[in-house]
Design a protein around this motif. Structure first.
Motif, PDB file in Angstrom:
ATOM      1  N   HIS A  21      16.061  64.569 -20.903  1.00 32.44           N
ATOM      2  CA  HIS A  21      15.116  64.572 -22.025  1.00 32.44           C
ATOM      3  C   HIS A  21      15.550  65.529 -23.130  1.00 32.44           C
ATOM      4  O   HIS A  21      15.044  65.478 -24.234  1.00 32.44           O
ATOM      5  CB  HIS A  21      13.688  64.902 -21.559  1.00 32.44           C
ATOM      6  CG  HIS A  21      13.589  66.158 -20.766  1.00 32.44           C
ATOM      7  ND1 HIS A  21      13.209  66.156 -19.441  1.00 32.44           N
ATOM      8  CD2 HIS A  21      13.822  67.446 -21.078  1.00 32.44           C
ATOM      9  CE1 HIS A  21      13.205  67.406 -18.995  1.00 32.44           C
ATOM     10  NE2 HIS A  21      13.583  68.202 -19.979  1.00 32.44           N
ATOM     11  N   LYS A  50       7.971  59.575 -21.081  1.00 36.82           N
ATOM     12  CA  LYS A  50       6.748  59.473 -21.873  1.00 36.82           C
ATOM     13  C   LYS A  50       5.835  58.378 -21.331  1.00 36.82           C
ATOM     14  O   LYS A  50       6.272  57.462 -20.643  1.00 36.82           O
ATOM     15  CB  LYS A  50       7.068  59.224 -23.341  1.00 36.82           C
ATOM     16  CG  LYS A  50       7.602  57.851 -23.647  1.00 36.82           C
ATOM     17  CD  LYS A  50       7.865  57.690 -25.131  1.00 36.82           C
ATOM     18  CE  LYS A  50       8.377  56.285 -25.403  1.00 36.82           C
ATOM     19  NZ  LYS A  50       8.641  56.050 -26.809  1.00 36.82           N
ATOM     20  N   ASP A  57       2.670  64.452 -22.691  1.00 36.54           N
ATOM     21  CA  ASP A  57       3.204  63.848 -23.918  1.00 36.54           C
ATOM     22  C   ASP A  57       2.846  64.701 -25.137  1.00 36.54           C
ATOM     23  O   ASP A  57       3.692  64.956 -25.998  1.00 36.54           O
ATOM     24  CB  ASP A  57       2.666  62.434 -24.120  1.00 36.54           C
ATOM     25  CG  ASP A  57       3.158  61.443 -23.078  1.00 36.54           C
ATOM     26  OD1 ASP A  57       4.152  61.730 -22.378  1.00 36.54           O
ATOM     27  OD2 ASP A  57       2.537  60.371 -22.962  1.00 36.54           O
ATOM     28  N   TRP A  58       1.604  65.139 -25.209  1.00 42.45           N
ATOM     29  CA  TRP A  58       1.169  65.970 -26.333  1.00 42.45           C
ATOM     30  C   TRP A  58       1.958  67.272 -26.366  1.00 42.45           C
ATOM     31  O   TRP A  58       2.449  67.690 -27.413  1.00 42.45           O
ATOM     32  CB  TRP A  58      -0.331  66.274 -26.236  1.00 42.45           C
ATOM     33  CG  TRP A  58      -0.833  67.040 -27.415  1.00 42.45           C
ATOM     34  CD1 TRP A  58      -1.395  66.528 -28.542  1.00 42.45           C
ATOM     35  CD2 TRP A  58      -0.799  68.469 -27.598  1.00 42.45           C
ATOM     36  NE1 TRP A  58      -1.706  67.546 -29.419  1.00 42.45           N
ATOM     37  CE2 TRP A  58      -1.347  68.747 -28.861  1.00 42.45           C
ATOM     38  CE3 TRP A  58      -0.343  69.529 -26.823  1.00 42.45           C
ATOM     39  CZ2 TRP A  58      -1.457  70.038 -29.362  1.00 42.45           C
ATOM     40  CZ3 TRP A  58      -0.443  70.817 -27.327  1.00 42.45           C
ATOM     41  CH2 TRP A  58      -1.000  71.063 -28.577  1.00 42.45           C
ATOM     42  N   VAL A  60       4.885  67.989 -25.097  1.00 39.35           N
ATOM     43  CA  VAL A  60       6.291  67.752 -25.450  1.00 39.35           C
ATOM     44  C   VAL A  60       6.429  67.599 -26.957  1.00 39.35           C
ATOM     45  O   VAL A  60       7.274  68.245 -27.585  1.00 39.35           O
ATOM     46  CB  VAL A  60       6.846  66.509 -24.713  1.00 39.35           C
ATOM     47  CG1 VAL A  60       8.148  66.028 -25.323  1.00 39.35           C
ATOM     48  CG2 VAL A  60       7.035  66.821 -23.238  1.00 39.35           C
ATOM     49  N   ARG A  61       5.594  66.749 -27.561  1.00 39.97           N
ATOM     50  CA  ARG A  61       5.690  66.506 -29.007  1.00 39.97           C
ATOM     51  C   ARG A  61       5.366  67.738 -29.837  1.00 39.97           C
ATOM     52  O   ARG A  61       6.024  68.007 -30.837  1.00 39.97           O
ATOM     53  CB  ARG A  61       4.738  65.376 -29.413  1.00 39.97           C
ATOM     54  CG  ARG A  61       5.272  63.996 -29.150  1.00 39.97           C
ATOM     55  CD  ARG A  61       4.433  62.909 -29.815  1.00 39.97           C
ATOM     56  NE  ARG A  61       2.995  63.135 -29.751  1.00 39.97           N
ATOM     57  CZ  ARG A  61       2.192  62.767 -28.753  1.00 39.97           C
ATOM     58  NH1 ARG A  61       2.695  62.142 -27.711  1.00 39.97           N
ATOM     59  NH2 ARG A  61       0.906  63.003 -28.798  1.00 39.97           N
ATOM     60  N   HIS A  62       4.346  68.483 -29.444  1.00 40.95           N
ATOM     61  CA  HIS A  62       3.854  69.575 -30.281  1.00 40.95           C
ATOM     62  C   HIS A  62       4.430  70.952 -29.959  1.00 40.95           C
ATOM     63  O   HIS A  62       4.311  71.857 -30.775  1.00 40.95           O
ATOM     64  CB  HIS A  62       2.327  69.618 -30.222  1.00 40.95           C
ATOM     65  CG  HIS A  62       1.707  68.421 -30.849  1.00 40.95           C
ATOM     66  ND1 HIS A  62       1.366  67.308 -30.116  1.00 40.95           N
ATOM     67  CD2 HIS A  62       1.400  68.144 -32.131  1.00 40.95           C
ATOM     68  CE1 HIS A  62       0.852  66.408 -30.917  1.00 40.95           C
ATOM     69  NE2 HIS A  62       0.869  66.882 -32.148  1.00 40.95           N
ATOM     70  N   TYR A  64       7.459  71.574 -27.142  1.00 47.13           N
ATOM     71  CA  TYR A  64       8.853  71.579 -26.699  1.00 47.13           C
ATOM     72  C   TYR A  64       9.826  71.032 -27.747  1.00 47.13           C
ATOM     73  O   TYR A  64      10.934  71.538 -27.887  1.00 47.13           O
ATOM     74  CB  TYR A  64       9.028  70.830 -25.390  1.00 47.13           C
ATOM     75  CG  TYR A  64       8.539  71.585 -24.183  1.00 47.13           C
ATOM     76  CD1 TYR A  64       8.587  72.964 -24.138  1.00 47.13           C
ATOM     77  CD2 TYR A  64       8.058  70.924 -23.074  1.00 47.13           C
ATOM     78  CE1 TYR A  64       8.155  73.668 -23.031  1.00 47.13           C
ATOM     79  CE2 TYR A  64       7.631  71.608 -21.957  1.00 47.13           C
ATOM     80  CZ  TYR A  64       7.679  72.978 -21.947  1.00 47.13           C
ATOM     81  OH  TYR A  64       7.253  73.665 -20.845  1.00 47.13           O
ATOM     82  N   GLU A  65       9.440  69.984 -28.473  1.00 46.78           N
ATOM     83  CA  GLU A  65      10.341  69.472 -29.511  1.00 46.78           C
ATOM     84  C   GLU A  65      10.565  70.530 -30.590  1.00 46.78           C
ATOM     85  O   GLU A  65      11.699  70.727 -31.038  1.00 46.78           O
ATOM     86  CB  GLU A  65       9.772  68.200 -30.141  1.00 46.78           C
ATOM     87  CG  GLU A  65       9.938  66.985 -29.280  1.00 46.78           C
ATOM     88  CD  GLU A  65       9.398  65.717 -29.927  1.00 46.78           C
ATOM     89  OE1 GLU A  65       9.146  65.704 -31.163  1.00 46.78           O
ATOM     90  OE2 GLU A  65       9.213  64.737 -29.191  1.00 46.78           O
ATOM     91  N   THR A  71      14.462  66.453 -26.896  1.00 46.21           N
ATOM     92  CA  THR A  71      14.975  65.686 -28.022  1.00 46.21           C
ATOM     93  C   THR A  71      14.630  64.212 -27.845  1.00 46.21           C
ATOM     94  O   THR A  71      15.088  63.599 -26.888  1.00 46.21           O
ATOM     95  CB  THR A  71      16.510  65.832 -28.115  1.00 46.21           C
ATOM     96  OG1 THR A  71      16.843  67.212 -28.155  1.00 46.21           O
ATOM     97  CG2 THR A  71      17.054  65.140 -29.331  1.00 46.21           C
ATOM     98  N   PRO A  72      13.831  63.647 -28.750  1.00 51.48           N
ATOM     99  CA  PRO A  72      13.560  62.214 -28.653  1.00 51.48           C
ATOM    100  C   PRO A  72      14.817  61.407 -28.990  1.00 51.48           C
ATOM    101  O   PRO A  72      15.737  61.965 -29.578  1.00 51.48           O
ATOM    102  CB  PRO A  72      12.464  61.991 -29.685  1.00 51.48           C
ATOM    103  CG  PRO A  72      12.486  63.160 -30.594  1.00 51.48           C
ATOM    104  CD  PRO A  72      13.175  64.280 -29.872  1.00 51.48           C
ATOM    105  N   TYR A  74      12.615  59.318 -25.922  1.00 52.45           N
ATOM    106  CA  TYR A  74      12.399  59.533 -24.491  1.00 52.45           C
ATOM    107  C   TYR A  74      12.297  58.205 -23.768  1.00 52.45           C
ATOM    108  O   TYR A  74      11.850  57.211 -24.319  1.00 52.45           O
ATOM    109  CB  TYR A  74      11.109  60.330 -24.261  1.00 52.45           C
ATOM    110  CG  TYR A  74      11.099  61.616 -25.022  1.00 52.45           C
ATOM    111  CD1 TYR A  74      11.973  62.644 -24.697  1.00 52.45           C
ATOM    112  CD2 TYR A  74      10.239  61.801 -26.090  1.00 52.45           C
ATOM    113  CE1 TYR A  74      11.982  63.832 -25.410  1.00 52.45           C
ATOM    114  CE2 TYR A  74      10.235  62.981 -26.808  1.00 52.45           C
ATOM    115  CZ  TYR A  74      11.115  63.996 -26.463  1.00 52.45           C
ATOM    116  OH  TYR A  74      11.127  65.156 -27.178  1.00 52.45           O
TER     117      TYR A  74
END
Length: 108
Positions: A21, A50, A57-58, A60-62, A64-65, A71-72, A74
């Protein structure tokens, strides 16, 4: 992980724990794992997928990214299984919340 410094078929087992991921070029990573794995070898591991857990999911997007840890794009559990089945003779895959685990065997 686009070009591993190992010979073709160098390993009996490749283990990836929470790595895919994060890779920017995931296709290159899948190719390299397959290349360095000997015929009959095992590729196993786990990583985020995902669509299995809304809270994950939230996060990761808000979080960890933004930190550069993930890195998308996913995989989903479905897309991962299909991708692995295209390369490997056998694939066992499961999920636990937002994580997929898998064990694959390369054809002899």
């Amino acid at each position: 992980m686009g070009a591993l410094p190992f010979a073709d078929g160098a390993f009996d087992v490749v283990l990836s724990l929470n790595g895919f991921h994060a890779f920017p070029d995931k296709e290159a990573a899948y190719r390299e794992v397959f290349r360095v794995l000997r015929p009959g070898g095992i590729f196993c591991g786990c990583f985020y997928v995902k669509g299995e857990q809304k809270r994950t999911d939230w996060f990761v997007r808000h979080v960890y990214e933004g930190m550069g840890f993930f890195t998308p794009p996913y995989e989903t559990a479905f897309s991962l299984k299909k991708r692995l089945e295209k390369r490997y003779a056998t694939v066992t895959l499961g999920t636990v919340k937002g994580m997929a685990w898998f064990v694959c065997r390369k054809a002899e």
